[in-house]
Structures are given as structure tokens and as C-alpha cells.
Design a protein around this motif. Structure first.
Motif, short mmCIF file in Angstrom:
data_model
loop_
_atom_site.label_atom_id
_atom_site.label_comp_id
_atom_site.label_asym_id
_atom_site.label_seq_id
_atom_site.Cartn_x
_atom_site.Cartn_y
_atom_site.Cartn_z
N LYS A 190 31.34 74.08 -57.60
CA LYS A 190 30.22 74.16 -56.68
C LYS A 190 29.15 75.07 -57.26
O LYS A 190 29.42 76.19 -57.63
CB LYS A 190 30.70 74.74 -55.35
CG LYS A 190 30.94 73.65 -54.35
CD LYS A 190 31.06 74.17 -52.93
CE LYS A 190 31.44 73.02 -52.03
NZ LYS A 190 32.67 73.19 -51.31
N VAL A 191 27.96 74.58 -57.37
CA VAL A 191 26.83 75.42 -57.78
C VAL A 191 25.76 75.19 -56.74
O VAL A 191 25.41 74.05 -56.44
CB VAL A 191 26.31 75.04 -59.18
CG1 VAL A 191 25.10 75.87 -59.53
CG2 VAL A 191 27.40 75.24 -60.23
N LYS A 192 25.28 76.27 -56.17
CA LYS A 192 24.29 76.19 -55.10
C LYS A 192 23.07 75.39 -55.55
O LYS A 192 22.54 75.61 -56.64
CB LYS A 192 23.86 77.60 -54.69
CG LYS A 192 24.06 77.84 -53.21
CD LYS A 192 23.52 79.20 -52.84
CE LYS A 192 23.76 79.48 -51.37
NZ LYS A 192 23.37 80.81 -50.99
N ASN A 193 22.63 74.50 -54.72
CA ASN A 193 21.41 73.74 -54.98
C ASN A 193 21.43 72.98 -56.29
O ASN A 193 20.41 72.77 -56.91
CB ASN A 193 20.18 74.66 -54.99
CG ASN A 193 20.01 75.34 -53.67
OD1 ASN A 193 20.31 74.75 -52.63
ND2 ASN A 193 19.56 76.58 -53.70
N SER A 194 22.59 72.62 -56.76
CA SER A 194 22.63 71.88 -58.00
C SER A 194 23.57 70.69 -57.85
O SER A 194 24.77 70.86 -57.72
CB SER A 194 23.08 72.78 -59.14
OG SER A 194 23.32 72.02 -60.29
N LYS A 195 22.97 69.52 -57.86
CA LYS A 195 23.77 68.30 -57.74
C LYS A 195 24.46 68.02 -59.06
O LYS A 195 23.97 68.38 -60.12
CB LYS A 195 22.87 67.12 -57.39
CG LYS A 195 22.66 66.94 -55.91
CD LYS A 195 21.96 65.63 -55.65
CE LYS A 195 20.65 65.53 -56.40
NZ LYS A 195 19.73 64.52 -55.92
N LEU A 208 28.35 67.33 -54.81
CA LEU A 208 27.97 68.74 -54.74
C LEU A 208 29.09 69.67 -55.15
O LEU A 208 28.89 70.81 -55.46
CB LEU A 208 27.51 69.07 -53.32
CG LEU A 208 26.05 68.71 -53.07
CD1 LEU A 208 25.76 68.73 -51.59
CD2 LEU A 208 25.13 69.66 -53.80
#
Lengths: 381, 178
Positions: A190-195, A208
Motif C-alpha cells: 500500500k502506498v498512499k495516493n499511488s495506484k 491500491l
């Protein structure tokens, strides 16, 4: 107050060496008791003797177990390692600050990227993931083998036989994109704001942070996406849009039937035995099929389990050819539709698998170097 | 107390404090790591990863009282992950390396002078025949001096399980005693 202080004498004397060593302050205890016995001097009865013996045992063991070599590193080494850590923290901070570049610089960077992109356009795939994500890497796994890797963002990827994965060497916090030809299992960080997006020849799969399997061999008629955990969004190729985007949830599998075209992309990593694909399935319509599946059967390959789940011999032949790096031919067409279910967990050899199939259906098979022929067993007259 | 102050400075984003913590616990962590695997690269990388993550997550780290224990536990996790991942690459035909395979060698006991060669070999043999958790618990308790609560935190098993593991390990060493 120590344990030895609060314990009754009788209880103490019943302790064996192992119980002594389990005391929180066994070192003090042993010392105190030993000096206690010594102080009493000539009091020689059996009980004291055995008590003294247990104490000695405990003392001996504690001594050899605690007086091991202690490793001490020099300040220089510590400084060196600490420096490495601080440098990494600094580098991490710097890369974050990049997002706050002055406008002019950003425009300049944009122009540069555009130039890079137009160069990369010559190879469409590279175009998709190039740009700001650093150089691309390519992993090619031949048939008969499997591979694993960790991407720069921590995502773990298992790549199955006869597959190709193109991925950037680094991610810069933007969307993460990889290209897959063949089969792979993704455990996406999981990386915030990174699809995280997987591009295949036909569809793209967006996530996500989840675990899923994508099977997209150029020579297969279908593209299969199976979600083990989380949710993914599957979209058709932008130019084609043959189906509207699909949200796939845990334990669901989507099978997409590609339109059959005789001359598919010539860029193949490995040849699938021709005989198998020659007889094409009659289905020429594109369709998608979503169903609940036992994901274990889909992703087992990454754990080196070969599972057939009510699959036709034709499908099994393709699987085996990739798994064992052989050319499997089914000579008699009527055999192709036979369905089999089975699980091979011990890295069975090709012969063992064929023998197992032989047990349920009378088949004849011959293995000649890298090619296998399967035919119906001739009836004995 | 001093360590706690240092820790609080680190939590507030003091890089100097981070470096001091790193250097203070380096010996402890490094030698623990080397007991889990012989691969120094794995240990060094795990140590770096662990502190890097610690720094990034420092805002969520309130309420840690036992710093040393926490660090050992975190390192153990990172090494485990690294080894686990490495083992994925191992071909199935060769069985994966045993995780947490704390192994004892002659070097560990060279300092104990009164041990003759034979006893030393016997001891190493016995220690290496214990189960992984027994070996790890014995190591943490006697070699490193952690108490049962610390060990239970580090190994993520109950205090009673720690006691049992150590007890069984000690019983196995019966023939070592005079």
C-alpha cells in the motif's frame, strides 16, 4: 527483597538445578546459598550434600552459558553504519522535496520528460511506464522455471513460467505501472495516493494494495484475473473498450475472452507447442465471465504446487508444457475434452504426473527428450 | 532513564538522538542478528531497514518503555522477512534454510577457559539439538540476560511458553552438569 530471601528453606532445598536457573535472580540466589552452606561449615548430612550438588550444577551451567564471547564493534564501524542510515534518511527526504520544485523547474522537467516520452514512443510498452520512474527492468522467465522479485515500492511479485515482466527500477511516489506478459502473482504494497497498475496485452488491472493473480499469455485465449485479497479494477485497453470497467472483489475471478486473431503479436518469449493452439476454440466473441473461485487453486503455482481443478486435458497439456519445459501433444482429439482434478504437492516429475493421469484414463504416453505425446490406449484385441 | 530521554528526543525528530540510539544498541542488535543468520549482509540490511522504518514511523511509536526489547523484536521481524523472502528463491528441491536457526559455535565459548574441548563440543551439540524456540529462549535468557517478560515480548509467545522452552532446554543440558 530477592526471591531467595522470601523463599522458605524447605522449598529452596527441593529445587533442582533447572528450577534454580529459572529463578529471576538465579545468580544472586546461587551465590547466597553457596555462601550460606559454606558458613554452616561441617554440617554434613545427605540433604545438604544433594542441595550443594544442585547448586554446583546450576552454578556451572550458568557460568558456561553466561560467559560466552561478547561481540563489541569499534566506534568506527558503528559510525560507518550510522552514516549509511542517515544518508538514506536524507535521500528519502530529498526525493520528497522534489515535489515542491519551483514552477519553472517543473516545467523544464516536464519538457524533458516529454522528449523522453516521444523517444520512448517507439516502444509502446516502455512508453507506458517510462518517464519519471527511472530506467525499466525486464524479467524474463523461461518455461520450466519460476521467479520472484521485490519491486522498489516493496511489492512482491511471483512470476510464472514463460512470462515477462517489465517494471521500473524505482518508483517516485507517482502511480506504479508494470507490464505483464504471462502469469504473475502480485502482493502489492500500500502506498498512499499511488495506484498500482498491471498492463497486459489487452486489459489493465488497477489496484491500491492487495493480492491478486493475473494470467495473460499471448497464446492463451483468455486473460484471467483472480483476487486473493482486496479489490481490483479491470479496464479494457483504452483504444478498444470492449467492456466497461469491472470491480473484482476477494475470491472472485474474471475471465476475459480475447478475440481470436490469427496473427497475434509476434513478440513471444517462448513458443507454446503449436498443436495445442492450432485447433482454436470456436468462440470468437469477446466476453467476460466473473465467478467465485478457490483462489488457492489459482495461485498455487507460486508455492510450486501443480493443481488441476476440473481442467481439460488440453488445458493441462499447456500447463505441463510451461511447467516442465516440454512440448506436449495430444494426438487423439477425443482425449482433449477429458477433465481432471488433481494436486501435486511434492514437485512430482513429468512422468509421475502423466502416470497419475494414466491411472484414471487409459492413455498412452511417450516421452522423447523434450516432447511428450499422449494418445488413447489402443484396445487390446 | 537516560535512554528514555534520548528516545523522547528521537521521537521528536532529533537525528542526533537517532544516531546515538543506533550506536548504543548496535552491539546488542548486531550480535543478535548474527545468531539468527550467518549472512552479515542480511543482518546489516535488516538493521538499516529497521532503523529507517523506525525513523519514518516515529510519530506512531509512543508508549514504548523497553527500548532494547522493542528494537530486538523489530530487528527480528525484519530479519525474518528478509530470510523468508530470500527463501522464496530457493528451489523446492533444496529445503529452505531453517529460520531462527540460532546456531552455536566454538567461538561462543572460547572465553570459558575451564571448558575443555570435549565438554565444549558436547555443549554445542546439545544446544544445537534443541528446538528453535528453546534455543532462542535460552540464548536470550542466559547469553543476553533478558527476563522472561522481555523474551515473551521479543518472541511473541506467552511468558509461560518462554519458561517451558527454557526449562526443557535446561533439562536437555543435564548431562553437561558435574
Amino acid at each position: 527483597m530477592t526471591i531467595s530471601g522470601i523463599m522458605k528453606k524447605r522449598d529452596k532445598a527441593s529445587l533442582t538445578y533447572d528450577k534454580i536457573l529459572l529463578l529471576p535472580d538465579y545468580m544472586n540466589f546461587i551465590q547466597n546459598e553457596q555462601s550460606g552452606i559454606d558458613a554452616c561449615g561441617n554440617n554434613k548430612d545427605e540433604n545438604t550434600d544433594s542441595w550443594r550438588h544442585e547448586l554446583e550444577k546450576a552454578a556451572f551451567l550458568s557460568q558456561i552459558l553466561t560467559s560466552h564471547k561478547k561481540i563489541k564493534y569499534s566506534d568506527d564501524i558503528k559510525k560507518q553504519h550510522a552514516g549509511r542510515l542517515l544518508a538514506r534518511i536524507k535521500a528519502d527526504k530529498k526525493s520528497k522535496q522534489n515535489n515542491n520544485l519551483p514552477l519553472l523547474l517543473r516545467i523544464a522537467a516536464g519538457v524533458l520528460i516529454l522528449v523522453a516520452l516521444s523517444v520512448a514512443l517507439f516502444r509502446r510498452e516502455i512508453f507506458m511506464i517510462a518517464g519519471r520512474q527511472g530506467p525499466n527492468m525486464e524479467l524474463i522467465v523461461p518455461s520450466g522455471e519460476k521467479s520472484q522479485l521485490i519491486l522498489a515500492d516493496g511489492t512482491k511479485v511471483w512470476v510464472n513460467s514463460e512470462s515477462r515482466l517489465v517494471y521500473p527500477a524505482g518508483f517516485d511516489g507517482q502511480d506504479r505501472k508494470v507490464i505483464l506478459e504471462g502469469e504473475a502473482y502480485f502482493d502489492v504494497s500500500k502506498v498512499k495516493n499511488s495506484k498500482f497498475t498491471v498492463y497486459t496485452q489487452d486489459v489493465k488491472v488497477e489496484v491500491l494494495g492487495t493480492k491478486f493473480n493475473v494470467k495473460s499469455y499471448p497464446k492463451d485465449h483468455t486473460i484471467e484475473t483472480t483476487v486473493v485479497e482486496g479489490m481490483v479494477r479491470i479496464e479494457d485497453d483504452e483504444d478498444k473498450v470492449r467492456f466497461s470497467p469491472v470491480l473484482l472483489k476477494t475470491d472472485e475471478r474474471m475471465i476475459f475472452r480475447k478475440e481470436y486473431t490469427e496473427h497475434q503479436d509476434s513478440e513471444k518469449i517462448n513458443e507454446v507447442p503449436e498443436k495445442i493452439t492450432e485447433k482454436d476454440v470456436p468462440v470468437k466473441v469477446k466476453e467476460i465471465l466473473i465467478s467465485q473461485v478457490n483462489t488457492e487453486n489459482v495461485t498455487c503455482w507460486k508455492d510450486h504446487l501443480l493443481i488441476f481443478d476440473n481442467e481439460t486435458l488440453e488445458e493441462i497439456a499447456i500447463k505441463m508444457s510451461r511447467w516442465y519445459k516440454v512440448d506436449v501433444k495430444i494426438v487423439d482429439d477425443d482425449l482433449k475434452a477429458h477433465r481432471y482434478t488433481g494436486k501435486f504437492v511434492n514437485n512430482e516429475t513429468l512422468d509421475q504426473v502423466l502416470e497419475a493421469i494414466n491411472l484414471t484414463t487409459a492413455i498412452q504416453y511417450s516421452v522423447n527428450q523434450n516432447s511428450v505425446q499422449i494418445r488413447s490406449e489402443k484396445k487390446k484385441l | 532513564m537516560e535512554q528514555q530521554i534520548l528516545w523522547n528526543r528521537f521521537l521528536k525528530g532529533d537525528k542526533e538522538a537517532l544516531e546515538l540510539i543506533f550506536r548504543t544498541y548496535f552491539d546488542e542488535l548486531y550480535s543478535f542478528g548474527l545468531k539468527m543468520t550467518h549472512n552479515t549482509e542480511t543482518v546489516e540490511d535488516s538493521l538499516q531497514d529497521m532503523f529507517f522504518k523506525l525513523w519514518k514511523n516515529r510519530n506512531n511509536l509512543n508508549g514504548i518503555s523497553n527500548i532494547k526489547g522493542y528494537l530486538v523484536k523489530a530487528l527480528r521481524h525484519h530479519i525474518y522477512d528478509n530470510l523468508n523472502w530470500r527463501n522464496r528463491f530457493v528451489n523446492c528441491e533444496t529445503p529452505p534454510e531453517n529460520l531462527f536457526d540460532i546456531e552455536f559455535s566454538h567461538e561462543d565459548f572460547l572465553i570459558t577457559e575451564q571448558l575443555n574441548q570435549e565438554t565444549r563440543e558436547k555443549l554445542i551439540h546439545i544446544l544445537n539439538k534443541l528446538t528453535n524456540s528453546q534455543r532462542e529462549a535460552i540464548y536470550l535468557r542466559f547469553f543476553r540476560g533478558y527476563d522472561f517478560k522481555d523474551i515473551s515480548d521479543i518472541m511473541e509467545i506467552s511468558v509461560q511458553s518462554v519458561r517451558n522452552a527454557i526449562h526443557r532446554g535446561l533439562l536437555a543440558m543435564r548431562e553437561m552438569t558435574p
